[in-house]
Each structure stands twice: as structure tokens, then as C-alpha cells.
Design a protein around this motif. Sequence first.
Motif, short mmCIF file in Angstrom:
data_model
loop_
_atom_site.label_atom_id
_atom_site.label_comp_id
_atom_site.label_asym_id
_atom_site.label_seq_id
_atom_site.Cartn_x
_atom_site.Cartn_y
_atom_site.Cartn_z
N THR A 76 1.78 -0.45 6.68
CA THR A 76 1.99 0.99 6.58
C THR A 76 3.10 1.44 7.51
O THR A 76 3.13 1.07 8.69
N SER B 176 -4.29 0.52 1.31
CA SER B 176 -4.00 1.95 1.32
C SER B 176 -3.72 2.41 2.76
O SER B 176 -4.41 1.97 3.69
N GLN C 284 3.26 5.96 1.29
CA GLN C 284 3.06 7.40 1.48
C GLN C 284 4.32 8.12 1.97
O GLN C 284 4.45 9.33 1.79
N LEU D 115 0.34 2.53 1.34
CA LEU D 115 1.51 1.71 1.60
C LEU D 115 2.82 2.46 1.41
O LEU D 115 3.80 2.18 2.10
#
Length: 521
Positions: A109, A133, A137, A135
Motif C-alpha cells: 500500500t 486491500s 487507492q 492497493l
Amino acid sequence: MSLSCQTISTRLGVLKLNCKGLLFLLVFTISVCGSASGLCPTACICASDIVSCTNKNLSRVPGTLFKFIKRLDLSYNRIAFLEPEWVPVLFDKLNTLIINHNSISSIITGSFSTTPNLKYLDLSSNNLKTLGSPLFQELRVLEVLLLYNNQITQIDSAAFGGLYKLQKLYLCCNSLSHFPLDLYIGKHKLTELVLLDISYNHIQSVPIQRISLVPAKQLSGIYLHGNPFYCDCTLYAMLIYWYHRHFNSVVDFKNEYACVLRSDPKGSNKLPLLHDNFLNCSESTINVSFHAFGFIHEAQVGERLIVHCDSKISDAGTYFIWVSPDNRLLEPDKDTDNFKVFHNGSLEIIDPQLEDSGLYSCIAINKRRLLNETIEVRINVSNFTVNRSHAHEAFNTAFTTLAACVASIILVLLYLYLTPCPCQCKTRRRKRKLPQSSAHSSILNSTPSQDPPADEKKSSSGKRVVFLEPVNEPKQGQNGKVRLFPKETVIAESILKTTRAKSDSDSVNSVFSDTPFMPSS
């Protein structure tokens, strides 16, 4: 403090410099030098705002690149993973990043925090296995994401969270075993996604009923070919519906849709799914799927009905026209009798009647995109009151028949097994009067009760018989037989009349003689 002009003597003459102009020149020089924060690396090829560093054995982005580049190609290198520092400089003008054919196995991230304005990202042909989650954004304006030819087996529901403008997502040639439904109806659904390629994965079944909630604008871009589907009539009906709607995902790849029988889990024998109806799917199953996808609508007489024109080219510049079963044109802002068409393509039938049933056509026209589409919808109007009356009558008939059957069974059981209550009578028990037609088979021996012969036991086992009291003083000449009194009646209930299989040797029925029987005088 005022700025004054100074005269500087040189060999070439006298140069007058204004201090204010010198200051402006210094600022311009600094700004130019600052903007050119890098040079074209020797391993890359630079052309204006495009830089290509393909097949140069790179493991990270060179730090000397110009900041104003818009397209960067890093394909065919050995980049192993993406982390926040893998791009050392902020490239705020970069809109295309190509990193295919590397060895990327994980994405951390924040890896795209220095490339926030990407619109095209190619991560195909790498070693990605899972997508956690979140990745991507930071990529708020990303439109195209290529992830095909990886080893992805699982996608988190929020992996693509924040990609509000993503239009095309390529997941072909991975190892997915489930359809990523969260992309359409989940918390992090992508409302602008018009193309999803999940062909050639390991998907065996599709949540058809939930997919039916997806608008046709997105539905038409789902590519499912090349998956080892189980042969299923509902899946067949869905794909046939897509084929009739001229979805390119089915029309262009019709021969690539195959299925395997559930009895053949290894899939050694793949069957063509869209060539003829070899599954022998019933019409009712197909109609149920058409109901789910909005092809068939049910309405009741007098109840307002709204039917949406689910067009795949629906946008702000699309104009809608409906054609009724009797070939009347129904247009927006033109109310026709019982119909009204809205600008978004919806058709309203204010007071549906039985004669309004039939096949309606919605024509979507987009002049700006030079596209048009025709969608056929069947509307069935029925009278609920009449149907309910028929159903009520049918129910009454069935209930009456059932009640009669139950009552008959109860009466038969009572007749067979309910015996009268024994009681003491003051008078002598009345003798049973047998019918005249059965007198020959009802003559009983008047001798005292004792065990019957073996043959008689065998023939009368399990039967009910009536023992009649013999006359106290039988008259001579009766051959020892009981004389029935014709004027006396006998009360007997719940008695089964059965014909004896074999009569006694003394019975009249067993006497076969040519000598006529003569009663004694």
C-alpha cells in the motif's frame, strides 16, 4: 532604497545593467534549472515526454528522469516488488505506466503515491498471486488497469477501492475460482466499469440471479469465455439472452464458451455451450432467467407498471423511443392514451389492461456516438381477481374431494371394526333371519360347539361367523339340520359375509345325488 544604473567597462565597450533586470534573469535561470531535475538515463530512450526503459535489467525506476514525462515504459525488466520508494521522484504529470513482463510478486500500500495521476497502468505478465486491500487507492483517476497473465487466485473486496473512474479491468488468464461480484454490487463497487475480462480462469459457476441486478451498460462488457463452467440450464439461458442482446462478449467469442458435466470433474470432455440446446433445457427455465434479466414483466389489471429500457449505450445524449405491440410510436413528452415515456427511457403504463399485453420494443439512439440499440421486452397483463376466483374454485373442489375420501375411509373402518356393545336382554335373544338367496351357504350344524375339522379350520381361519342357537327339540325328519324360523329376525352388525372355501360333508351344498330330497310328512 532605489536601484541605480551602473556602468561596467569591458573590452567590447560599456554595458549598462539595470539591477531590476538582473534580478529577473537570476530567478528565471533558477526556475529553469530547477525544472530540469534530471536527464535521460543512458539505459533509456527519451522522446519528448515519453521515456522507454524496456529490457534493461532494471530493478527500480531511475532517479534522474525528467519530472514532466507523461509515459514511462519499464517492461521486460526484473522489478520484483512495488513499495512506496520504488519511484523516488514525484511524477505528477505521468498518466501511463507500463511494468509488464517483470517479476512483481507483491504490491505494498502506498506504492503509487508518487504517481497519483495515472490513467493507464499495465501490470500484466507478472507473478501476482493475491490482491489485498487497498492497493490502488491513490489512483483516483485511473481508467484502465491490466492484470492479465498473472497467478491471481484471490481478490479482496476492497482491493480496487478508490478507483472511482476505472472503466476497464483485465483479469484474463489467472487462477480465479469465483466471480468478483463485489465489483458491481459491493460496498466498493465500480460504477464506471464497462469492461471486465475474466476469461480463461477457473470459474465453474456464476451467481446469475445477482448478476441480473447489474445494468446492461456494465453487463455487456463482462467476458466469461474460456472458463470450465458446469453445464447448467440457467447459465445457458443467461448466455443466450446476452447473445440475443448482441453483447460482443458472447457474439465475438461464441465458440469459446464450453461446459463440463458435473459427473466429469476433471473436464476431460468439454461440450459446446452455445451450439444448439444439447442440454434439453425447458422453456420454463429459460423464461425464469428472462424474468430475472428484465426481458419479461408481469402486470395486473389496473396496477401501474414502469418498465426500464436497459440499454448498453445509455448516457446523457441517448434518445429513447418505444414501439407498442400495435406498432404505435411512444416518445418522451408525448403522452399516448395509457402510456408515458420518460427521458431516461422508462415506459409507464398508467392503467394496464389485458389488451396491453404483448412485445414492446425500446429503441435507444445516440447521435453523438452514432450508435443505436433495440431492446425487446414482453409484458404480460393478467386479471388477478379472475385468477384468484379460479384458484379458489379449484381449491374448493379439491378440498371437497379430499374430505369425501376421508369420510368414506372412516365409515369403512367403522363398519369393519366397530362391534355393538354387549348387553343383557330380558327376553330371549332373537334369531338372525338370513336372506333367502344365501340360505344354502348359511346352514350350520346343530351339534354342540366343538373344534371343527381340520379342513374347516383351514378354510375359515380369520373369518367372522355367526353361530345360531339350534331349536331345543328338533322334529324328526329334519336330518339333524337347524330349521330357521321365518318370522323371527336376527340383529347382527359388523359381520363380514364370506363364502366358505369348502363346506362340511353334512351340508346340503355338498350332497350331489340324483335322488330328490323329500321332506318328511
